[in-house]
Scaffold this motif. Structure first.
Motif, PDB file in Angstrom:
ATOM      1  N   ILE A  48       0.836  -1.205   0.000  1.00  0.00           N
ATOM      2  CA  ILE A  48       0.000   0.000   0.000  1.00  0.00           C
ATOM      3  C   ILE A  48       0.868   1.251   0.000  1.00  0.00           C
ATOM      4  N   ALA A  49       1.906   1.266   0.823  1.00  0.00           N
ATOM      5  CA  ALA A  49       2.800   2.434   0.878  1.00  0.00           C
ATOM      6  C   ALA A  49       3.482   2.659  -0.467  1.00  0.00           C
ATOM      7  N   GLU A  50       3.940   1.583  -1.099  1.00  0.00           N
ATOM      8  CA  GLU A  50       4.593   1.711  -2.410  1.00  0.00           C
ATOM      9  C   GLU A  50       3.616   2.225  -3.459  1.00  0.00           C
ATOM     10  N   MET A  51       2.403   1.685  -3.453  1.00  0.00           N
ATOM     11  CA  MET A  51       1.410   2.112  -4.436  1.00  0.00           C
ATOM     12  C   MET A  51       1.024   3.574  -4.227  1.00  0.00           C
ATOM     13  N   ASN A  52       0.793   3.952  -2.972  1.00  0.00           N
ATOM     14  CA  ASN A  52       0.357   5.321  -2.692  1.00  0.00           C
ATOM     15  C   ASN A  52       1.411   6.363  -3.060  1.00  0.00           C
ATOM     16  N   GLN A  53       2.692   5.963  -3.087  1.00  0.00           N
ATOM     17  CA  GLN A  53       3.749   6.899  -3.518  1.00  0.00           C
ATOM     18  C   GLN A  53       3.602   7.249  -4.993  1.00  0.00           C
ATOM     19  N   GLN A  54       2.978   6.378  -5.762  1.00  0.00           N
ATOM     20  CA  GLN A  54       2.813   6.595  -7.198  1.00  0.00           C
ATOM     21  C   GLN A  54       1.433   7.132  -7.558  1.00  0.00           C
ATOM     22  N   LEU A  55       0.614   7.372  -6.556  1.00  0.00           N
ATOM     23  CA  LEU A  55      -0.757   7.820  -6.806  1.00  0.00           C
ATOM     24  C   LEU A  55      -0.950   9.272  -6.420  1.00  0.00           C
ATOM     25  N   PRO A  56      -1.948   9.918  -6.951  1.00  0.00           N
ATOM     26  CA  PRO A  56      -2.953   9.442  -7.902  1.00  0.00           C
ATOM     27  C   PRO A  56      -2.355   9.230  -9.303  1.00  0.00           C
ATOM     28  N   GLN A  57      -3.012   8.331 -10.032  1.00  0.00           N
ATOM     29  CA  GLN A  57      -2.540   8.003 -11.367  1.00  0.00           C
ATOM     30  C   GLN A  57      -3.733   7.658 -12.264  1.00  0.00           C
ATOM     31  N   ILE A  58      -3.695   8.175 -13.468  1.00  0.00           N
ATOM     32  CA  ILE A  58      -4.725   7.848 -14.463  1.00  0.00           C
ATOM     33  C   ILE A  58      -4.446   6.419 -14.920  1.00  0.00           C
ATOM     34  N   ILE A  59      -5.430   5.542 -14.749  1.00  0.00           N
ATOM     35  CA  ILE A  59      -5.203   4.153 -15.143  1.00  0.00           C
ATOM     36  C   ILE A  59      -5.839   3.817 -16.485  1.00  0.00           C
ATOM     37  N   GLU A  60      -6.781   4.605 -16.906  1.00  0.00           N
ATOM     38  CA  GLU A  60      -7.329   4.577 -18.263  1.00  0.00           C
ATOM     39  C   GLU A  60      -8.128   5.858 -18.460  1.00  0.00           C
ATOM     40  N   GLU A  61      -8.504   6.101 -19.658  1.00  0.00           N
ATOM     41  CA  GLU A  61      -9.176   7.373 -19.944  1.00  0.00           C
ATOM     42  C   GLU A  61     -10.415   7.536 -19.072  1.00  0.00           C
ATOM     43  N   GLY A  62     -10.451   8.651 -18.314  1.00  0.00           N
ATOM     44  CA  GLY A  62     -11.583   8.960 -17.452  1.00  0.00           C
ATOM     45  C   GLY A  62     -11.570   8.261 -16.101  1.00  0.00           C
ATOM     46  N   VAL A  63     -10.502   7.499 -15.804  1.00  0.00           N
ATOM     47  CA  VAL A  63     -10.447   6.753 -14.541  1.00  0.00           C
ATOM     48  C   VAL A  63      -9.108   7.022 -13.851  1.00  0.00           C
ATOM     49  N   ARG A  64      -9.195   7.471 -12.590  1.00  0.00           N
ATOM     50  CA  ARG A  64      -7.986   7.740 -11.817  1.00  0.00           C
ATOM     51  C   ARG A  64      -8.015   6.933 -10.528  1.00  0.00           C
ATOM     52  N   SER A 118      -6.035   6.377  -4.346  1.00  0.00           N
ATOM     53  CA  SER A 118      -5.275   5.833  -3.227  1.00  0.00           C
ATOM     54  C   SER A 118      -5.682   4.398  -2.961  1.00  0.00           C
ATOM     55  N   VAL A 119      -4.868   3.766  -2.114  1.00  0.00           N
ATOM     56  CA  VAL A 119      -5.123   2.393  -1.667  1.00  0.00           C
ATOM     57  C   VAL A 119      -4.990   2.411  -0.148  1.00  0.00           C
ATOM     58  N   ALA A 120      -5.829   1.619   0.530  1.00  0.00           N
ATOM     59  CA  ALA A 120      -5.795   1.612   1.997  1.00  0.00           C
ATOM     60  C   ALA A 120      -6.041   0.213   2.532  1.00  0.00           C
ATOM     61  N   LEU A 121      -5.486  -0.045   3.693  1.00  0.00           N
ATOM     62  CA  LEU A 121      -5.769  -1.262   4.431  1.00  0.00           C
ATOM     63  C   LEU A 121      -7.114  -1.034   5.117  1.00  0.00           C
ATOM     64  N   LYS A 122      -8.081  -1.899   4.833  1.00  0.00           N
ATOM     65  CA  LYS A 122      -9.441  -1.691   5.330  1.00  0.00           C
ATOM     66  C   LYS A 122      -9.845  -2.712   6.383  1.00  0.00           C
ATOM     67  N   GLY A 123      -8.886  -3.219   7.091  1.00  0.00           N
ATOM     68  CA  GLY A 123      -9.154  -4.245   8.083  1.00  0.00           C
ATOM     69  C   GLY A 123      -8.251  -5.426   7.807  1.00  0.00           C
ATOM     70  N   GLU A 124      -8.455  -6.456   8.589  1.00  0.00           N
ATOM     71  CA  GLU A 124      -7.617  -7.636   8.433  1.00  0.00           C
ATOM     72  C   GLU A 124      -7.844  -8.275   7.071  1.00  0.00           C
ATOM     73  N   LYS A 125      -6.788  -8.377   6.297  1.00  0.00           N
ATOM     74  CA  LYS A 125      -6.800  -9.018   4.982  1.00  0.00           C
ATOM     75  C   LYS A 125      -7.797  -8.383   4.012  1.00  0.00           C
ATOM     76  N   LEU A 133     -10.783  -7.654  -1.690  1.00  0.00           N
ATOM     77  CA  LEU A 133     -10.542  -6.369  -2.360  1.00  0.00           C
ATOM     78  C   LEU A 133     -11.834  -5.554  -2.358  1.00  0.00           C
ATOM     79  N   LEU A 134     -11.712  -4.291  -2.001  1.00  0.00           N
ATOM     80  CA  LEU A 134     -12.845  -3.364  -2.043  1.00  0.00           C
ATOM     81  C   LEU A 134     -12.522  -2.246  -3.023  1.00  0.00           C
ATOM     82  N   TYR A 135     -13.473  -1.923  -3.864  1.00  0.00           N
ATOM     83  CA  TYR A 135     -13.309  -0.829  -4.822  1.00  0.00           C
ATOM     84  C   TYR A 135     -14.368   0.220  -4.535  1.00  0.00           C
ATOM     85  N   TYR A 136     -13.910   1.444  -4.309  1.00  0.00           N
ATOM     86  CA  TYR A 136     -14.813   2.559  -4.055  1.00  0.00           C
ATOM     87  C   TYR A 136     -14.735   3.490  -5.252  1.00  0.00           C
ATOM     88  N   TYR A 137     -15.859   3.639  -5.958  1.00  0.00           N
ATOM     89  CA  TYR A 137     -15.904   4.503  -7.132  1.00  0.00           C
ATOM     90  C   TYR A 137     -16.606   5.810  -6.792  1.00  0.00           C
TER      91      TYR A 137
END
Length: 161
Positions: free
Chosen positions: A64-80, A83-90, A138-142
């Protein structure tokens, strides 16, 4: 002759005392060894079972720490990916913003988004090995362009294994 018999009796008593001392020593050693063995085994099992959990949590925190250092990032057109977070155990949470999307005007297709996520996860099994091996949810919040939550998608490990 009495001296001889007394000497023999004395040697016999000493031998008996020596044998008893050896038996007591062996039994004491066995008892101490077994106690130490089982105590060590119990503590080791507790340490390693706790350790594995901590290792998984630590690895998740590192990722998560490594990913968040590179974020925010556009991953495809219109989608960014914001961040990523630990949301509880596993459980890892991904926070995504959809540009040019207003939930007041257009309905978000959660089932289609979930299916797209699952196809992506299944096609990248090798990259997902850590998540698969450790049963990570995995949880995705849009969020829309107005920062309004439009969908929350939960992907348990059973769906992407």
């Amino acid at each position: 002759m009495n001296d001889f018999l007394n000497t023999q009796e004395s040697r016999k008593n000493n031998r008996t005392k020596n044998i008893v001392a050896v038996i007591v020593g062996v039994v004491s050693f066995v008892v101490v060894f077994l106690a130490a063995f089982f105590t060590t085994r119990h503590l080791t099992n507790s340490f390693f079972s706790k350790g594995k959990h901590n290792l998984v949590t630590d690895e998740m925190k590192n990722q998560i720490a490594e990913m968040n250092q590179q974020l925010p990032q556009i991953i495809e057109e219109g989608v960014r990916l914001d961040s990523v977070a630990l949301k509880g155990e596993k459980t890892m949470g991904y926070y995504v913003t959809l540009f040019n999307f207003d939930s007041e005007e257009i309905e978000f297709d959660t089932p289609a988004a979930k299916e797209a996520i699952l196809q992506n996860l299944r096609s990248n099994r090798e990259k997902m090995r850590f998540f698969i091996d450790n049963d990570i949810t995995l949880l995705y919040y849009y969020y829309d362009e107005n920062k309004k939550l439009v969908s929350e998608i939960r992907i348990p490990p059973s769906l992407y294994k």
